[in-house]
Scaffold this active site. Sequence first.
Site, PDB file in Angstrom:
ATOM      1  N   ARG A 106       0.788 -11.757   5.135  1.00 31.11           N
ATOM      2  CA  ARG A 106       2.743 -11.882   5.755  1.00 31.11           C
ATOM      3  C   ARG A 106       3.545 -11.732   6.253  1.00 31.11           C
ATOM      4  O   ARG A 106       4.462 -11.660   6.509  1.00 31.11           O
ATOM      5  CB  ARG A 106       3.077 -11.724   3.594  1.00 31.11           C
TER       6      ARG A 106
ATOM      7  N   LYS B  84       3.337   6.456   4.729  1.00 29.83           N
ATOM      8  CA  LYS B  84       2.574   5.399   4.116  1.00 29.83           C
ATOM      9  C   LYS B  84       2.639   4.712   5.496  1.00 29.83           C
ATOM     10  O   LYS B  84       1.441   3.395   4.906  1.00 29.83           O
ATOM     11  CB  LYS B  84       3.385   4.572   3.812  1.00 29.83           C
TER      12      LYS B  84
ATOM     13  N   PRO C 116       0.459  -1.352  -0.004  1.00 30.10           N
ATOM     14  CA  PRO C 116       0.188   0.036  -0.529  1.00 30.10           C
ATOM     15  C   PRO C 116       0.735   1.218  -0.044  1.00 30.10           C
ATOM     16  O   PRO C 116       1.694   1.648   1.037  1.00 30.10           O
ATOM     17  CB  PRO C 116      -0.794   0.268   1.486  1.00 30.10           C
ATOM     18  N   GLU C 117       0.222   2.410  -1.122  1.00 27.68           N
ATOM     19  CA  GLU C 117       1.471   3.402  -0.596  1.00 27.68           C
ATOM     20  C   GLU C 117       0.321   4.528  -0.302  1.00 27.68           C
ATOM     21  O   GLU C 117      -0.616   4.069   0.077  1.00 27.68           O
ATOM     22  CB  GLU C 117       1.834   3.582  -2.178  1.00 27.68           C
TER      23      GLU C 117
ATOM     24  N   LYS D 264      22.186  14.061  -9.375  1.00 29.24           N
ATOM     25  CA  LYS D 264      22.067  12.342  -8.649  1.00 29.24           C
ATOM     26  C   LYS D 264      21.735  12.245 -10.608  1.00 29.24           C
ATOM     27  O   LYS D 264      21.442  11.858 -10.933  1.00 29.24           O
ATOM     28  CB  LYS D 264      20.651  13.161  -7.890  1.00 29.24           C
TER      29      LYS D 264
ATOM     30  N   ARG E 155      12.831  -3.536  -7.965  1.00 30.82           N
ATOM     31  CA  ARG E 155      11.411  -3.650  -8.291  1.00 30.82           C
ATOM     32  C   ARG E 155      11.552  -3.110  -9.401  1.00 30.82           C
ATOM     33  O   ARG E 155      11.686  -2.811 -10.370  1.00 30.82           O
ATOM     34  CB  ARG E 155      11.269  -1.750  -7.463  1.00 30.82           C
TER      35      ARG E 155
ATOM     36  N   HIS F 172      -5.315 -15.441  10.159  1.00 31.69           N
ATOM     37  CA  HIS F 172      -4.328 -14.032   9.835  1.00 31.69           C
ATOM     38  C   HIS F 172      -4.093 -12.872  10.807  1.00 31.69           C
ATOM     39  O   HIS F 172      -4.172 -11.668  10.082  1.00 31.69           O
ATOM     40  CB  HIS F 172      -3.742 -13.980   8.547  1.00 31.69           C
TER      41      HIS F 172
END
Length: 273
Positions: A111, A58, A2-3, A153, A262, A92
Amino acid sequence: MPELPEVETLKNSLESKLIGLVIKKVEFKRDNLRYKLSADLADQIVNTNIINVRRRAKYLIIDFNNNHSLIVHLGMSGRFTLQPNNYEVKKHDHVVFNLSNNEKLIFNDTRRFGMIYSFHTELLEKDFFANLALEPLSDSFELQYLKSKLMNKKVPIKNLLMDNRIVVGVGNIYASESLHLAKIHPDKFGKDLNDDEIKNLIAAVKNVLSKAIIAGGTTLKDFVNGDNKPGYFTQQLMVYARDGQECLSCSSSIIKTKHSGRSTFYCKSCQKA
């Protein structure tokens, strides 16, 4: 994982229902999530009033009237939902918060990458969130700020967008979507973006995140809000998880690649190197 939009959606679904309630009891069905839960967590929040529900990056934050806050990170598969008093705890469901209105607030995490902490409210920004950058939907996320962060950067812009020291809450889904909307190749180094590209990227991040919040976030597998409802931004995804399919903007094929392990999704025609 989740973001920002998912946690903001969770906050929005719980805020009006939790404020004013009291946590009467905390039951730990399992105390070893990503990190072991503090032994005194329950003592710090039981029999105190909930006065605010908010988000930082988050993290979901529940503030109590004794200057303590509950900080929740959903990890990869966490769910934080309201359930009726007769709800039967499932496999869970690791933490059960019994509320003064006889409902239960359940933390479920298949998880077990989620995290729950208790912390002094007034010390959150100074200590717990000390290394977090500003919020992408704030007015402070503007050209001069991001330009200063990208300067020199030699790192792909996709990685920089996901760096919490630069801007918080933008994860894999919304980094790919924002770069596509801004027409910026994910491999382009931060130092090589010109002012117009930076301005377009800022606008794209704000646009994508705002639309995702309106849609209730993105549910690919696990995410639901506090009412156990999924998010529907999945239906608006332009590139994420669409590898091999046609770009919805130009009909070229969506490409999948990797950045720091990712998955990244982009269109080579819309986002030229």
